[in-house]
Design a protein around this motif. Structure first.
Motif, PDB file in Angstrom:
ATOM      1  N   THR A 396       0.852  -1.163  -0.023  1.00  0.00           N
ATOM      2  CA  THR A 396       0.026   0.102  -0.004  1.00  0.00           C
ATOM      3  C   THR A 396       0.924   1.428  -0.084  1.00  0.00           C
ATOM      4  N   GLY A 397       2.373   0.973   0.189  1.00  0.00           N
ATOM      5  CA  GLY A 397       2.906   2.365   0.779  1.00  0.00           C
ATOM      6  C   GLY A 397       2.411   2.877   2.144  1.00  0.00           C
ATOM      7  N   TYR A 398       3.082   3.912   2.733  1.00  0.00           N
ATOM      8  CA  TYR A 398       2.537   4.427   4.040  1.00  0.00           C
ATOM      9  C   TYR A 398       2.862   5.969   3.945  1.00  0.00           C
ATOM     10  N   VAL A 399       2.222   6.626   5.009  1.00  0.00           N
ATOM     11  CA  VAL A 399       2.355   8.088   5.021  1.00  0.00           C
ATOM     12  C   VAL A 399       3.532   8.008   6.115  1.00  0.00           C
ATOM     13  N   PRO A 400       4.416   9.207   5.985  1.00  0.00           N
ATOM     14  CA  PRO A 400       5.364   9.380   6.890  1.00  0.00           C
ATOM     15  C   PRO A 400       4.892  10.468   8.075  1.00  0.00           C
ATOM     16  N   ILE A 401       5.487  10.317   8.952  1.00  0.00           N
ATOM     17  CA  ILE A 401       4.799  11.092  10.410  1.00  0.00           C
ATOM     18  C   ILE A 401       5.417  12.582   9.991  1.00  0.00           C
ATOM     19  N   GLY A 402       4.548  13.568  10.240  1.00  0.00           N
ATOM     20  CA  GLY A 402       5.123  14.950   9.895  1.00  0.00           C
ATOM     21  C   GLY A 402       5.241  15.259  11.387  1.00  0.00           C
ATOM     22  N   SER A 403       5.951  16.608  11.348  1.00  0.00           N
ATOM     23  CA  SER A 403       6.584  17.345  12.528  1.00  0.00           C
ATOM     24  C   SER A 403       6.304  18.656  12.417  1.00  0.00           C
ATOM     25  N   ALA A 404       6.037  19.524  11.242  1.00  0.00           N
ATOM     26  CA  ALA A 404       5.850  20.938  10.813  1.00  0.00           C
ATOM     27  C   ALA A 404       4.811  21.316  11.555  1.00  0.00           C
ATOM     28  N   CYS A 405       5.025  22.667  12.110  1.00  0.00           N
ATOM     29  CA  CYS A 405       3.824  23.465  12.602  1.00  0.00           C
ATOM     30  C   CYS A 405       4.433  24.673  12.684  1.00  0.00           C
ATOM     31  N   LYS A 406       3.275  25.696  12.934  1.00  0.00           N
ATOM     32  CA  LYS A 406       3.873  27.252  12.997  1.00  0.00           C
ATOM     33  C   LYS A 406       3.647  27.862  14.023  1.00  0.00           C
ATOM     34  N   ARG A 407       4.725  28.436  14.805  1.00  0.00           N
ATOM     35  CA  ARG A 407       4.374  29.335  16.052  1.00  0.00           C
ATOM     36  C   ARG A 407       3.975  30.947  15.488  1.00  0.00           C
ATOM     37  N   ARG A 408       2.822  31.372  15.361  1.00  0.00           N
ATOM     38  CA  ARG A 408       2.551  32.742  15.019  1.00  0.00           C
ATOM     39  C   ARG A 408       1.529  33.321  15.831  1.00  0.00           C
ATOM     40  N   LEU A 409       1.244  34.438  15.699  1.00  0.00           N
ATOM     41  CA  LEU A 409       0.469  35.264  16.646  1.00  0.00           C
ATOM     42  C   LEU A 409      -1.077  34.952  16.114  1.00  0.00           C
ATOM     43  N   PHE A 410      -1.245  34.785  14.651  1.00  0.00           N
ATOM     44  CA  PHE A 410      -2.234  34.128  14.152  1.00  0.00           C
ATOM     45  C   PHE A 410      -2.510  32.794  13.967  1.00  0.00           C
ATOM     46  N   THR A 411      -3.674  32.168  13.812  1.00  0.00           N
ATOM     47  CA  THR A 411      -3.936  30.787  13.724  1.00  0.00           C
ATOM     48  C   THR A 411      -3.834  30.530  12.283  1.00  0.00           C
ATOM     49  N   PRO A 412      -2.420  29.970  11.759  1.00  0.00           N
ATOM     50  CA  PRO A 412      -2.454  29.238  10.601  1.00  0.00           C
ATOM     51  C   PRO A 412      -3.437  28.157  10.169  1.00  0.00           C
ATOM     52  N   LYS A 413      -3.831  28.230   8.915  1.00  0.00           N
ATOM     53  CA  LYS A 413      -4.690  26.793   8.615  1.00  0.00           C
ATOM     54  C   LYS A 413      -4.014  26.118   7.385  1.00  0.00           C
ATOM     55  N   ILE A 414      -4.679  24.847   7.395  1.00  0.00           N
ATOM     56  CA  ILE A 414      -3.780  24.210   6.205  1.00  0.00           C
ATOM     57  C   ILE A 414      -4.979  23.196   5.811  1.00  0.00           C
ATOM     58  N   THR A 415      -4.838  22.521   4.622  1.00  0.00           N
ATOM     59  CA  THR A 415      -5.936  21.750   4.009  1.00  0.00           C
ATOM     60  C   THR A 415      -5.583  20.319   4.428  1.00  0.00           C
ATOM     61  N   VAL A 416      -6.382  19.459   4.991  1.00  0.00           N
ATOM     62  CA  VAL A 416      -6.311  18.271   5.311  1.00  0.00           C
ATOM     63  C   VAL A 416      -7.393  17.283   5.121  1.00  0.00           C
ATOM     64  N   TRP A 417      -7.049  16.042   4.867  1.00  0.00           N
ATOM     65  CA  TRP A 417      -7.779  14.948   4.439  1.00  0.00           C
ATOM     66  C   TRP A 417      -8.097  14.137   5.676  1.00  0.00           C
ATOM     67  N   MET A 418      -9.166  13.422   5.969  1.00  0.00           N
ATOM     68  CA  MET A 418      -9.357  12.306   6.602  1.00  0.00           C
ATOM     69  C   MET A 418     -10.464  11.270   6.089  1.00  0.00           C
ATOM     70  N   LEU A 419      -9.771   9.974   6.073  1.00  0.00           N
ATOM     71  CA  LEU A 419     -10.460   9.054   5.747  1.00  0.00           C
ATOM     72  C   LEU A 419     -11.081   7.890   6.920  1.00  0.00           C
ATOM     73  N   SER A 420     -12.017   7.646   7.167  1.00  0.00           N
ATOM     74  CA  SER A 420     -12.591   6.813   8.481  1.00  0.00           C
ATOM     75  C   SER A 420     -13.487   5.954   8.114  1.00  0.00           C
ATOM     76  N   TYR A 421     -14.029   5.126   9.136  1.00  0.00           N
ATOM     77  CA  TYR A 421     -15.002   3.966   9.066  1.00  0.00           C
ATOM     78  C   TYR A 421     -15.805   4.193  10.294  1.00  0.00           C
ATOM     79  N   PRO A 422     -16.685   5.183  10.275  1.00  0.00           N
ATOM     80  CA  PRO A 422     -17.944   5.426  11.112  1.00  0.00           C
ATOM     81  C   PRO A 422     -19.030   4.382  11.316  1.00  0.00           C
ATOM     82  N   GLY A 423     -19.027   4.036  12.426  1.00  0.00           N
ATOM     83  CA  GLY A 423     -20.124   3.163  12.384  1.00  0.00           C
ATOM     84  C   GLY A 423     -21.565   3.608  12.960  1.00  0.00           C
ATOM     85  N   PHE A 424     -22.822   3.324  12.335  1.00  0.00           N
ATOM     86  CA  PHE A 424     -24.130   3.817  12.736  1.00  0.00           C
ATOM     87  C   PHE A 424     -24.717   2.754  13.183  1.00  0.00           C
TER      88      PHE A 424
END
Length: 511
Positions: A396-424
């Motif tokens: 399948t390949g794998y996703v590496p563990i990230g470590s980047a983040c931003k220390r700023r006065l305002f709140t930086p926003k990024i685009t993120v995906w989430m795949l999940s298996y919710p149960g109803f």
């Protein structure tokens, strides 16, 4: 499982001198105190073999009421938990063991009866929500593979872990909400002068704690020694968070849309747990494209029933990430499990009954010590590293563990995906994969984040990934929805301590 630091190796070398059958003298019981009181004067280098049978880890003086208080015999007269350490000085760096002989036979120095206390300085204790299974019950087990033997106790000794006992759910824990999440969200992660250690749990509940607690600096140095740099330090090398000598590395991928076989949800999910501002997820078919195929369905079977979570192949071909509570915490109504007797399978790319890569069993789960130690279950520690039986990431390949983040006065926003298996509750999901993409993920340097991805039970453990500089990175692991008013969900971020600790665990287990 990787190279040990020089100081770590010295401790293990000293520990290796004591075999389970050995009768060599040790000061383990001599340093035992009654909560800080000086050691008993009568005990100078007591022989462990006179106190314990290290082939069965039983006390030779069990229930001896004649033993003087705080004497070596007094410590081993009861099979109650003790706080012990490999240190003989005053450094608080203890580990809670299920019984005195279990500690002494692993050449540990008993500090006092009861659980260790100072978790901020690296001690491992159990919160009141978890208890040790009675060692007497384990010894009476009819299943040979579940009995307490030297092979079980010393299984991971060469890797720097000691066996602390077999844990199980005690009282039913509350699913505590963090009332000040939104107020604290804008605070950057602060460097704290505390140590931390991880805890490994294998099917059956056998639990092992890392022998030595580590500081942030020690972990960073070990990662550097393994060729693993922070993402921001060497991003031009592609996947800088992985050792340079690993043959399997994620290939650069385009920032593609999740579209294969996708259908939009037309109604709100029934029995919603925390759907923020209306349903915005999409249902997909089986996933065979990278990185979507790294996400998968996690099924966990126990003596109390079958449960579900989500997960992702991350860090290496043979490891994955999920939420710690999927294996270690039971709440009213199910959804989480006891660690005892668990069997788990991970099926990457699954949707419905289609499993393009089959399934792989989970050999063990390693979680931060703080997750088992703190009563309020801090969600920044609600993550765990799964070790698979085979390297499913080779397919399948794998996703590496990230470590980047931003220390700023305002709140930086990024685009993120989430795949999940919710149960109803109405079972309309049929174990299908759901996805969502948002551009408002908080990129500040905190170990926990509030997010607005929609979730239901079963979504716990889902990986939250971002495409940056040609690679996909794991930014967080979803783990909780608050009680009461549904304004956001929570996740453990892979920044700072979380990222360093997770990558170190993965590097050791992948070696």
């Amino acid at each position: 499982m990787g190279r040990l630091s020089s100081c770590f190796a010295l401790v293990l070398l000293a520990a290796s001198a004591l075999l389970p059958e050995a009768s060599a003298a040790t000061s383990a019981a001599a340093t035992g105190t009654g909560k800080g009181q000086p050691p008993p004067s009568e005990s100078k280098q007591p022989d462990v073999s006179t106190l314990c049978d290290c082939s069965t880890f039983t006390s030779r003086h069990l229930h001896d009421i004649s033993a003087a208080e705080r004497s070596p015999k007094w410590f081993v007269a009861s099979e109650s938990p003790v706080c012990a350490t490999s240190h003989t000085d005053a450094v608080i760096d203890g580990i809670t063991f299920a019984s005195p002989c279990l500690a002494l036979c692993q050449q540990q120095h008993i500090r006092h009866r009861g659980s260790c206390e100072d978790i901020d300085n690296g001690a491992f204790k159990l919160s009141e929500d978890f208890t040790f299974v009675s060692l007497a019950d384990i010894r009476r087990s009819k299943a040979k593979d579940r009995q307490l033997t030297p092979a079980v106790v010393h299984r991971f000794r060469s890797d720097g872990y000691v066996f602390v006992g077999r844990i199980t759910g005690g009282t039913v824990p509350q699913d505590l909400a963090d009332e000040d999440d939104e107020k604290n969200e804008e605070k950057d992660e602060e460097s704290q002068p505390r140590k931390y250690r991880d805890v490994m749990i294998v099917p059956g509940g056998d639990t092992y704690a890392r022998l030595l607690a580590s500081t942030d600096e020690e972990v960073r140095q070990r990662l550097m020694d393994k060729g693993m740099h922070d993402e921001d330090q060497d991003i031009r090398e592609g996947n800088a968070s992985l050792p340079t000598d690993w043959t399997m590395r994620p290939r650069p991928a385009r920032d593609s849309d999740f579209s294969r076989g996708a259908i939009n949800m037309t109604t709100d999910a029934p029995e919603e747990k925390c759907v923020v501002g209306g349903e915005s997820r999409t249902i997909g078919s089986k996933q065979t494209d990278y990185p979507w195929r790294t996400s998968g369905f996690l099924s966990i079977s126990t003596s109390d029933g079958d449960f579900r979570c989500s997960g992702i192949v991350a860090g290496s071909p043979i490891t994955g990430m999920t939420a710690a509570h999927c294996f270690t915490n039971r709440k009213p109504g199910g959804g989480n499990v006891f660690v005892e007797n668990f069997r788990a399978r991970f099926c990457p790319g699954q949707s419905g009954s289609e499993r393009p890569f089959g399934c792989v069993s989970v050999r063990r789960i390693t979680v931060p010590g703080e997750w088992l130690s703190r009563r309020n279950r801090p969600r920044e520690y609600d993550w765990g590293v799964m070790l698979f039986a085979v390297p499913i990431g080779a397919q399948t390949g794998y996703v590496p563990i990230g470590s980047a983040c931003k220390r700023r006065l305002f709140t930086p926003k990024i685009t993120v995906w989430m795949l999940s298996y919710p149960g109803f509750d109405d079972r309309s999901d049929r174990r299908r994969v759901f996805f969502e993409k948002r551009d408002d993920f908080n990129f500040r340097c905190r170990q926990k984040v509030n997010h607005k991805f929609d979730t239901n039970g079963g979504a716990s453990g889902a990986g939250m990934t971002e495409f940056r500089n040609g690679y996909w990175w794991l930014r967080a692991v979803h783990n909780s929805a608050p009680r009461g008013r549904c304004r956001s969900n929570t996740a453990a971020k892979m920044t700072g301590r979380n990222s360093n600790q997770a990558r170190e665990i993965i590097a050791e287990q992948s070696s």
